[in-house]
Motif scaffolding. Structure first.
Motif, PDB file in Angstrom:
ATOM      1  N   TYR A  48       0.474  -1.195  -0.268  1.00 49.24           N
ATOM      2  CA  TYR A  48       0.095   0.310   0.218  1.00 49.24           C
ATOM      3  C   TYR A  48       0.781   1.026  -0.378  1.00 49.24           C
ATOM      4  CZ  TYR A  48      -3.755  -3.189   1.070  1.00 49.24           C
ATOM      5  OH  TYR A  48      -4.821  -4.491   0.745  1.00 49.24           O
ATOM      6  N   ARG A 167      -4.445   0.242  -8.768  1.00 49.64           N
ATOM      7  CA  ARG A 167      -3.802   1.380  -7.984  1.00 49.64           C
ATOM      8  C   ARG A 167      -2.211   0.500  -6.838  1.00 49.64           C
ATOM      9  NH1 ARG A 167      -6.916   0.947  -1.926  1.00 49.64           N
ATOM     10  NH2 ARG A 167      -7.012  -1.257  -1.516  1.00 49.64           N
TER      11      ARG A 167
ATOM     12  N   MET B   1     -15.305  -9.446   6.835  1.00 51.60           N
ATOM     13  CA  MET B   1     -13.845  -8.535   5.977  1.00 51.60           C
ATOM     14  C   MET B   1     -15.405  -6.918   5.990  1.00 51.60           C
ATOM     15  SD  MET B   1     -13.052  -8.304   2.595  1.00 51.60           S
ATOM     16  CE  MET B   1     -12.329  -9.573   1.997  1.00 51.60           C
ATOM     17  N   ASP B   3     -15.509  -3.413   5.348  1.00 56.06           N
ATOM     18  CA  ASP B   3     -15.191  -2.299   4.395  1.00 56.06           C
ATOM     19  C   ASP B   3     -15.249  -0.954   4.772  1.00 56.06           C
ATOM     20  OD1 ASP B   3     -13.918  -0.391   1.960  1.00 56.06           O
ATOM     21  OD2 ASP B   3     -14.933  -1.566   0.700  1.00 56.06           O
ATOM     22  N   THR B   5     -14.726   2.179   3.418  1.00 54.19           N
ATOM     23  CA  THR B   5     -14.530   3.307   2.732  1.00 54.19           C
ATOM     24  C   THR B   5     -15.921   3.670   2.598  1.00 54.19           C
ATOM     25  OG1 THR B   5     -12.898   1.481   2.092  1.00 54.19           O
ATOM     26  CG2 THR B   5     -13.428   3.699   0.584  1.00 54.19           C
ATOM     27  N   PRO B  11     -19.160   6.906  -8.925  1.00 53.49           N
ATOM     28  CA  PRO B  11     -17.990   5.910  -8.056  1.00 53.49           C
ATOM     29  C   PRO B  11     -17.048   5.742  -9.678  1.00 53.49           C
ATOM     30  CG  PRO B  11     -20.439   5.969  -8.042  1.00 53.49           C
ATOM     31  CD  PRO B  11     -20.125   7.232  -8.274  1.00 53.49           C
ATOM     32  N   ARG B  12     -17.077   6.422 -10.635  1.00 57.43           N
ATOM     33  CA  ARG B  12     -16.135   5.685 -11.796  1.00 57.43           C
ATOM     34  C   ARG B  12     -15.109   6.895 -12.052  1.00 57.43           C
ATOM     35  NH1 ARG B  12     -18.726   2.069 -15.517  1.00 57.43           N
ATOM     36  NH2 ARG B  12     -20.521   1.791 -16.468  1.00 57.43           N
ATOM     37  N   HIS B  13     -15.326   7.871 -11.451  1.00 55.04           N
ATOM     38  CA  HIS B  13     -14.320   9.157 -11.445  1.00 55.04           C
ATOM     39  C   HIS B  13     -14.370  10.148 -10.316  1.00 55.04           C
ATOM     40  CE1 HIS B  13     -15.510   9.182 -15.839  1.00 55.04           C
ATOM     41  NE2 HIS B  13     -14.481   9.354 -15.811  1.00 55.04           N
ATOM     42  N   ASP B  16      -8.595  11.229  -7.219  1.00 49.56           N
ATOM     43  CA  ASP B  16      -7.316  10.909  -6.899  1.00 49.56           C
ATOM     44  C   ASP B  16      -7.282  11.215  -5.170  1.00 49.56           C
ATOM     45  OD1 ASP B  16      -6.288  10.367  -8.958  1.00 49.56           O
ATOM     46  OD2 ASP B  16      -4.266  11.754  -9.326  1.00 49.56           O
ATOM     47  N   PHE B  18      -9.908  10.835  -3.441  1.00 52.21           N
ATOM     48  CA  PHE B  18     -10.723   9.855  -2.799  1.00 52.21           C
ATOM     49  C   PHE B  18      -9.756   8.312  -2.641  1.00 52.21           C
ATOM     50  CE2 PHE B  18     -13.604   6.153  -3.444  1.00 52.21           C
ATOM     51  CZ  PHE B  18     -13.906   5.842  -2.329  1.00 52.21           C
ATOM     52  N   LEU B  19      -8.724   8.227  -4.014  1.00 53.76           N
ATOM     53  CA  LEU B  19      -8.422   6.651  -3.694  1.00 53.76           C
ATOM     54  C   LEU B  19      -7.247   7.010  -3.306  1.00 53.76           C
ATOM     55  CD1 LEU B  19      -7.972   6.620  -7.593  1.00 53.76           C
ATOM     56  CD2 LEU B  19      -9.656   5.417  -6.237  1.00 53.76           C
ATOM     57  N   GLN B  20      -6.187   8.270  -2.837  1.00 58.59           N
ATOM     58  CA  GLN B  20      -5.457   8.587  -1.771  1.00 58.59           C
ATOM     59  C   GLN B  20      -6.073   7.888  -0.925  1.00 58.59           C
ATOM     60  OE1 GLN B  20      -1.729   8.376  -3.170  1.00 58.59           O
ATOM     61  NE2 GLN B  20      -1.904   7.597  -1.033  1.00 58.59           N
ATOM     62  N   GLU B  22      -8.473   6.101   0.442  1.00 59.59           N
ATOM     63  CA  GLU B  22      -8.998   4.587   0.275  1.00 59.59           C
ATOM     64  C   GLU B  22      -7.527   3.650   1.133  1.00 59.59           C
ATOM     65  OE1 GLU B  22     -11.616   2.143  -2.376  1.00 59.59           O
ATOM     66  OE2 GLU B  22     -10.685   2.480  -3.403  1.00 59.59           O
ATOM     67  N   ILE B  23      -7.217   4.674  -0.291  1.00 53.15           N
ATOM     68  CA  ILE B  23      -5.208   3.402  -0.128  1.00 53.15           C
ATOM     69  C   ILE B  23      -5.096   3.708   1.134  1.00 53.15           C
ATOM     70  CG2 ILE B  23      -3.333   3.639  -0.621  1.00 53.15           C
ATOM     71  CD1 ILE B  23      -3.569   4.334  -3.328  1.00 53.15           C
ATOM     72  N   ASN B  26      -6.982   1.392   3.767  1.00 48.16           N
ATOM     73  CA  ASN B  26      -6.981   0.214   3.891  1.00 48.16           C
ATOM     74  C   ASN B  26      -5.574  -0.302   4.647  1.00 48.16           C
ATOM     75  OD1 ASN B  26      -7.913  -0.134   0.014  1.00 48.16           O
ATOM     76  ND2 ASN B  26      -8.982  -0.044   2.157  1.00 48.16           N
ATOM     77  N   ARG B  27      -4.109   0.940   3.906  1.00 49.12           N
ATOM     78  CA  ARG B  27      -2.964   0.152   4.471  1.00 49.12           C
ATOM     79  C   ARG B  27      -3.471   0.418   6.393  1.00 49.12           C
ATOM     80  NH1 ARG B  27       1.780   3.933   3.676  1.00 49.12           N
ATOM     81  NH2 ARG B  27       3.709   3.087   4.973  1.00 49.12           N
ATOM     82  N   GLU B  30      -4.988  -2.813   7.125  1.00 53.54           N
ATOM     83  CA  GLU B  30      -4.082  -4.226   7.903  1.00 53.54           C
ATOM     84  C   GLU B  30      -3.421  -3.936   8.810  1.00 53.54           C
ATOM     85  OE1 GLU B  30      -3.411  -6.885   4.967  1.00 53.54           O
ATOM     86  OE2 GLU B  30      -5.135  -5.893   4.734  1.00 53.54           O
TER      87      GLU B  30
END
Lengths: 499, 56
Positions: A48, A167, B1, B3, B5, B11-13, B16, B18-20, B22-23, B26-27, B30
């Motif tokens: 990640y 990603r 599991m 989630d 998020t 949802p399609r766009h 960045d 939001f995507l970051q 989410e990463i 998720n990180r 863990e």
């Protein structure tokens, strides 16, 4: 040296050999414990940190042979993914289908112009890899594709799964990404529940560990995302020379110096076999493919390299522990029985050590696995409790709590085992691990009979799902030794999977 | 599991940011692997303790 001395020396040598035999049974157990102990390290050692927002242009290639019942819905779901539509193209490679697959796909191509394409192979039946390569050749004709997703026609990608895979490709060191293939049949039976649990153990659990160890054994066939650079580096096509094209692609990616990442939060639902016979055919194909892989890459095993981690000792032990598990089970039984017949005290000590280690490992791995996908494992609680097999659990109890089953339980009924009775029970316990494979084989043989409909599931609960998989691997040895024809048996899918 | 998020606006766009996020989420998620492993080990310890107390 007199005859007595000679017999003593020979007896000593035999005892050492039998000791080694018993020891082989411990290798898979220790290997499993080692793998699962690496899982918490994934809290720190994961990809990640190097992942980034990245939505490349993805070409999805779906091999389809007589998938008319499921392909339309699959296309609709893929077109509804949470992913930029302008960056998605779907190529359905119709492998000379004889049902309405071509009509369905053509209708979808009209519905999603510029996104869905129908590719037809007039000569089909050569296997999945040939079908995929037909699509890959078309995809590589221009520069549009930045990443290639290989999948099966019937699997369901959850809406956010693709973007969670892409990603990782933001890191150029990553060649391919795989997802968590989750058993998704809406009408689960005992076998699909066992498979569901097996997939939790082998994917969000074991593949996380493989992320940590730096070497992935296999990209799931239903969810392989490759960067364009990686696809070209491995030859621009999928291997067609074996039944293990997924594993060979995974190995080639890593041998070319790129990383393979497993993304546990990208979930893909798949329909898995609901009968022992169908599972046997599917896994026999996989097991025979693994024979090819083991032989083809014989020069990498246990030879550490700077370029990849496939040659590490740990990866080699994990690979061979699974591949040779049935042999380890048989050798372990032979060793224990041999020591028992030699009247060696070591037999009891080794039996306890082996089975106590196995009991601890089973407890640890299952207790961890149920937490990794709690939603699914709540539905499979019976299979969680009986995963090693009810009889194997009794053997573990005998080893773990000496006296419980052989002394305390009979005494409740005022009985006591005679010395002869104890010998035969001990012998039965020692050979059980091998005999359990015969039980699994029998479950398959009688599955289609009237009595088998009830008895087969009961047998699998008794002997354990692991013994069933070991019996299939054993069958693969026999087929390989006989040079039996290795043919592509497509797993029958009926559209039972549901989101 | 589980989630956590949050749903994206488009949802399609999702963008960045939001995507970051989410990463990052998720990180961070863990990290839960550590207590989960401790719980799993606790089951094994319990078995061993019972054995040592009652069947040694």
């Amino acid at each position: 040296m007199n005859a007595d001395d000679l017999f003593a020396v020979l007896g000593g040598i035999l005892a050492v050999i039998l000791l080694v035999f018993v020891g082989t049974g411990a290798i898979p157990v220790v290997s499993a414990a080692y793998t699962f102990l690496a899982i918490p390290v994934h809290a720190v050692v994961n990809h990640y940190r190097k992942a980034a927002p990245y939505t490349p242009r993805v070409a999805i290639v779906i091999p389809a042979w007589n998938e008319g019942a499921v392909i339309g819905a699959s296309i609709d779901r893929l077109m509804a993914l949470e992913y930029p539509l302008e960056s998605l193209r779907l190529y359905v490679v119709d492998d000379a289908s004889t049902d309405d697959t071509p009509d369905v796909v053509r209708r979808k191509a009209k519905q999603y112009p510029g996104n869905v394409f129908h590719l037809r192979r007039e000569k089909g039946g050569e296997g999945k890899a040939h079908t995929l390569n037909h699509g890959i050749r078309v995809v590589l004709e221009d520069d549009w594709m930045q990443a290639l997703l290989v999948m099966d026609a019937d699997v369901i990608y959850t809406p956010n799964s693709l973007r969670r895979m892409t990603r990782h490709l933001a890191d150029p060191a990553v060649g391919a990404v795989s997802a968590y293939i989750r058993e998704g049949s809406k009408d689960k039976n005992y076998l699909t529940r066992f498979i569901a649990l097996e997939y939790v153990l082998s994917q969000p659990a074991a593949r996380r560990a493989q992320n940590v160890l730096g070497a992935q054994a296999c990209l799931a066939g239903g969810a392989q995302l490759h960067s364009r650079e990686n696809l070209l580096a491995i030859g621009g096509q999928i291997d067609t020379s074996s039944l293990a094209e997924d594993t060979i692609t995974t190995f080639e990616t890593q041998l070319k110096g790129r990383t393979v990442v497993f993304e546990p939060l990208a979930v893909v639902l798949a329909e898995e076999p609901g009968s022992i016979d169908a599972l046997w055919k599917q896994r026999l194909r996989w097991a025979r493919g693994n024979v090819t892989v083991t032989s083809r890459y014989r020069n990498i095993w246990f030879r550490p390299s700077k370029d990849h981690k496939l040659g590490t000792i740990s990866f080699g032990i994990v690979w061979f522990s699974l591949w040779l598990l049935p042999i380890a089970m048989v050798l372990s039984s032979i060793g224990l029985v041999g020591l028992l017949l030699l009247q060696s005290d070591l037999a009891t000590v080794l039996f306890r050590a082996l089975w106590i280690t196995a009991a601890c490992t089973f407890t640890f791995t299952l207790a961890l696995a149920v937490q990794l996908d709690g939603e699914l494992t709540r539905k499979t609680w019976r299979e969680v409790l009986t995963f090693p097999g009810i009889i194997s659990m009794l053997v573990m109890l005998t080893a773990f709590f000496p006296g419980l089953l052989l002394e305390w339980l009979p005494s409740l009924f005022g009985a006591q085992l005679t010395e002869t009775g104890l010998f035969w029970i001990t012998l039965s316990i020692y050979i059980w691990i091998s005999v359990s494979m015969l039980g699994a084989w029998l479950a398959r043989r009688i599955e289609k009979t009237r009595v088998g409909r009830v008895l087969s599931p009961a047998l699998i609960y008794l002997v354990g799902y692991g013994s069933l998989l070991c019996a299939i691997t054993f069958d693969s040895y026999i087929k390989e030794l006989r040079h039996a024809e290795a043919k592509w048996d497509k797993t029958e899918k009926t559209g039972r999977v549901t989101a | 599991m589980i989630d956590h998020t949050p749903p994206a606006g488009d949802p399609r766009h999702p963008g960045d940011a939001f995507l970051q996020a989410e990463i990052d989420e998720n990180r961070a998620g863990e990290r839960a692997l550590v207590p989960k492993t401790v719980i799993a080990i606790a089951f094994v310890v319990l078995l061993v303790v019972v054995r040592e107390l009652f069947f040694a």
